[in-house]
Design a protein around this motif. Structure first.
Motif, PDB file in Angstrom:
ATOM      1  N   GLN A   1       0.827  -1.214   0.000  1.00  0.00           N
ATOM      2  CA  GLN A   1       0.000   0.000   0.000  1.00  0.00           C
ATOM      3  C   GLN A   1       0.860   1.262   0.000  1.00  0.00           C
ATOM      4  OE1 GLN A   1      -2.338  -0.575   3.560  1.00  0.00           O
ATOM      5  NE2 GLN A   1      -3.947  -1.705   2.492  1.00  0.00           N
ATOM      6  N   GLY A   2       1.863   1.289   0.882  1.00  0.00           N
ATOM      7  CA  GLY A   2       2.718   2.469   1.002  1.00  0.00           C
ATOM      8  C   GLY A   2       3.492   2.750  -0.273  1.00  0.00           C
ATOM      9  N   LYS A   3       4.056   1.692  -0.860  1.00  0.00           N
ATOM     10  CA  LYS A   3       4.819   1.862  -2.102  1.00  0.00           C
ATOM     11  C   LYS A   3       3.904   2.315  -3.240  1.00  0.00           C
ATOM     12  CE  LYS A   3       8.402  -1.508  -0.886  1.00  0.00           C
ATOM     13  NZ  LYS A   3       8.946  -2.866  -1.157  1.00  0.00           N
ATOM     14  N   ALA A   4       2.677   1.799  -3.270  1.00  0.00           N
ATOM     15  CA  ALA A   4       1.730   2.197  -4.326  1.00  0.00           C
ATOM     16  C   ALA A   4       1.395   3.684  -4.226  1.00  0.00           C
ATOM     17  CB  ALA A   4       0.455   1.353  -4.232  1.00  0.00           C
ATOM     18  N   MET A   5       1.214   4.186  -2.999  1.00  0.00           N
ATOM     19  CA  MET A   5       0.943   5.616  -2.823  1.00  0.00           C
ATOM     20  C   MET A   5       2.139   6.453  -3.276  1.00  0.00           C
ATOM     21  SD  MET A   5      -1.259   6.189   0.675  1.00  0.00           S
ATOM     22  CE  MET A   5      -0.471   4.996   1.721  1.00  0.00           C
ATOM     23  N   ALA A   6       3.336   6.013  -2.915  1.00  0.00           N
ATOM     24  CA  ALA A   6       4.546   6.740  -3.309  1.00  0.00           C
ATOM     25  C   ALA A   6       4.707   6.743  -4.825  1.00  0.00           C
ATOM     26  CB  ALA A   6       5.770   6.128  -2.642  1.00  0.00           C
ATOM     27  N   ASP A   7       4.489   5.591  -5.463  1.00  0.00           N
ATOM     28  CA  ASP A   7       4.610   5.504  -6.931  1.00  0.00           C
ATOM     29  C   ASP A   7       3.608   6.427  -7.614  1.00  0.00           C
ATOM     30  OD1 ASP A   7       6.580   3.597  -6.606  1.00  0.00           O
ATOM     31  OD2 ASP A   7       5.269   1.884  -7.047  1.00  0.00           O
ATOM     32  N   ALA A   8       2.358   6.425  -7.121  1.00  0.00           N
ATOM     33  CA  ALA A   8       1.319   7.264  -7.722  1.00  0.00           C
ATOM     34  C   ALA A   8       1.634   8.749  -7.524  1.00  0.00           C
ATOM     35  CB  ALA A   8      -0.047   6.924  -7.120  1.00  0.00           C
ATOM     36  N   ALA A   9       2.194   9.086  -6.357  1.00  0.00           N
ATOM     37  CA  ALA A   9       2.549  10.477  -6.070  1.00  0.00           C
ATOM     38  C   ALA A   9       3.661  10.945  -7.000  1.00  0.00           C
ATOM     39  CB  ALA A   9       2.976  10.626  -4.613  1.00  0.00           C
ATOM     40  N   LYS A  10       4.640  10.082  -7.222  1.00  0.00           N
ATOM     41  CA  LYS A  10       5.756  10.440  -8.112  1.00  0.00           C
ATOM     42  C   LYS A  10       5.239  10.647  -9.532  1.00  0.00           C
ATOM     43  CE  LYS A  10      10.534   9.593  -9.125  1.00  0.00           C
ATOM     44  NZ  LYS A  10      11.631   8.657  -9.230  1.00  0.00           N
ATOM     45  N   GLU A  11       4.367   9.752  -9.959  1.00  0.00           N
ATOM     46  CA  GLU A  11       3.795   9.850 -11.304  1.00  0.00           C
ATOM     47  C   GLU A  11       2.960  11.123 -11.458  1.00  0.00           C
ATOM     48  OE1 GLU A  11       1.114   7.118 -14.313  1.00  0.00           O
ATOM     49  OE2 GLU A  11       1.874   6.176 -12.491  1.00  0.00           O
ATOM     50  N   ALA A  12       2.296  11.526 -10.361  1.00  0.00           N
ATOM     51  CA  ALA A  12       1.438  12.728 -10.408  1.00  0.00           C
ATOM     52  C   ALA A  12       2.245  14.024 -10.259  1.00  0.00           C
ATOM     53  CB  ALA A  12       0.383  12.634  -9.311  1.00  0.00           C
ATOM     54  N   GLY A  13       3.545  13.910  -9.992  1.00  0.00           N
ATOM     55  CA  GLY A  13       4.375  15.111  -9.855  1.00  0.00           C
ATOM     56  C   GLY A  13       4.215  15.827  -8.523  1.00  0.00           C
ATOM     57  N   VAL A  14       3.866  15.077  -7.493  1.00  0.00           N
ATOM     58  CA  VAL A  14       3.683  15.668  -6.153  1.00  0.00           C
ATOM     59  C   VAL A  14       5.007  16.285  -5.672  1.00  0.00           C
ATOM     60  CG1 VAL A  14       3.271  15.062  -3.720  1.00  0.00           C
ATOM     61  CG2 VAL A  14       1.738  14.203  -5.509  1.00  0.00           C
ATOM     62  N   GLN A  15       4.915  17.494  -5.109  1.00  0.00           N
ATOM     63  CA  GLN A  15       6.108  18.237  -4.689  1.00  0.00           C
ATOM     64  C   GLN A  15       6.499  18.015  -3.233  1.00  0.00           C
ATOM     65  OE1 GLN A  15       8.033  20.253  -6.900  1.00  0.00           O
ATOM     66  NE2 GLN A  15       6.784  18.893  -8.158  1.00  0.00           N
TER      67      GLN A  15
END
Length: 318
Positions: A97-111
């Motif tokens: 779950q944690g890695k999936a959130m991090a991957d999605a955040a990186k893909e979305a360009g989260v700052q």
């Protein structure tokens, strides 16, 4: 006027996430530059509707369904991410779950990704305490985030004050004395956090001090309190009920037996025992000072004395 930055809060109807939503939307200055998008599995439930009344947008996403995560973070500037190990009691589930959130955040360009983390116990205790899974799994997610290059800060929540009144500190037979019973000595320091009210104060500090906190761990606790001090302040607050109040150091097997009687599997009972041993043998934060973490917080943090006065389990005491 510049568009407001979007803060996405996972677990928005939970204790930590809910605290973040309330802290940001309850701060007039932050509302000038931030909007909050609360993520929950079911946007129709009453707890989600309460967030909307505070001014949050709510969206549905499921941490076990990675396809729902990217949409939840669309256009987000910052994310507060938290998982609940105890829902599955599985480190693998939590890490996925944690890695999936991090991957999605990186893909979305989260700052600015704020991960609710905890220290790595097995490694830092040199294998003495190898079963504190709910700490180690979060620490492994933190390591993954650091390697990913995602701009991140790491909030490390302390020991929940809410675990104490009526739970670990309760009336015990045969005399109904108020007793704080743990499998560690009374001199053990515990970093206490009023999770529901103060998590958001720390996360606000992290968001408002991005450059200062990127890559850093922020320790979320008001102070280190020994078990004996917790009991002493109870005695001072409630002189009548506190006359016979005491702390008791339980044998390890007795503590595990109590945990199993309340429904915990043997594996979880051993994990909770080692979690307690951590505080006595190595320190919850392995001896880290709280000073730097406090320096970014502008709101007053809740003391144990203040928390006692709000605790339903102590409401009738004198």
């Amino acid at each position: 006027m510049a568009a407001k930055k979007i803060l996405v809060v996972f677990g928005a109807t939970g204790v930590q996430g809910g605290s973040v939503v309330k802290a940001v939307l309850g701060d007039a200055k932050m509302r000038e530059s931030w909007t909050v998008r609360g993520v929950t599995r079911d946007v129709s439930k009453p707890s989600a509707k309460k967030l909307e009344l505070l001014g949050a947008e709510t969206v549905a996403a499921d941490l076990n369904n990675t396809s729902t995560l990217k949409g939840a973070m669309n256009d987000a500037y910052a994310v507060f991410a938290v998982t609940n190990y105890w829902e599955s009691r599985s480190a693998n589930v939590e890490m996925t779950q944690g890695k999936a959130m991090a991957d999605a955040a990186k893909e979305a360009g989260v700052q600015h990704f704020v991960w609710s983390s905890l220290p790595e116990v097995k490694e830092h205790s040199k294998g003495v305490l190898e079963h504190v899974e709910h700490f180690d799994s979060k620490a492994h997610i933190e390591q993954y985030i650091r390697k990913s290059g995602l701009p991140a800060s790491f909030f490390m929540p302390g020991f929940y004050m809410s675990n104490i009144p009526g739970g670990m500190f309760r009336q015990a037979p045969p005399n109904n004395d108020w007793t704080f019973a743990l499998p560690i000595p009374g001199s053990t320091p515990i970093p206490l956090l009023n999770t529901a009210d103060d998590t958001g104060k720390f996360v606000k500090g992290i968001l408002n001090n991005r450059e200062k906190t990127l890559g850093k761990r922020i320790y979320g606790a008001t102070d280190y309190y020994t078990i004996d001090k917790i009991v002493q302040e109870f005695k001072e607050q409630y002189p009548e009920a506190g006359k016979t109040a005491k702390s008791v150091e339980l044998p390890h097997d007795v503590f595990k037996g109590i945990m199993m009687k309340t429904g915990a599997p043997e594996k979880s009972a051993e994990e909770l025992l080692q979690n307690m041993r951590l505080m006595n043998e190595f320190g919850y934060y392995f001896g880290a000072s709280l000073d730097e973490s406090h320096s970014i917080v502008s709101d007053k943090l809740t003391t144990w004395k203040e928390f006692m006065q709000m605790a339903p389990a102590f409401a009738e005491l004198k």
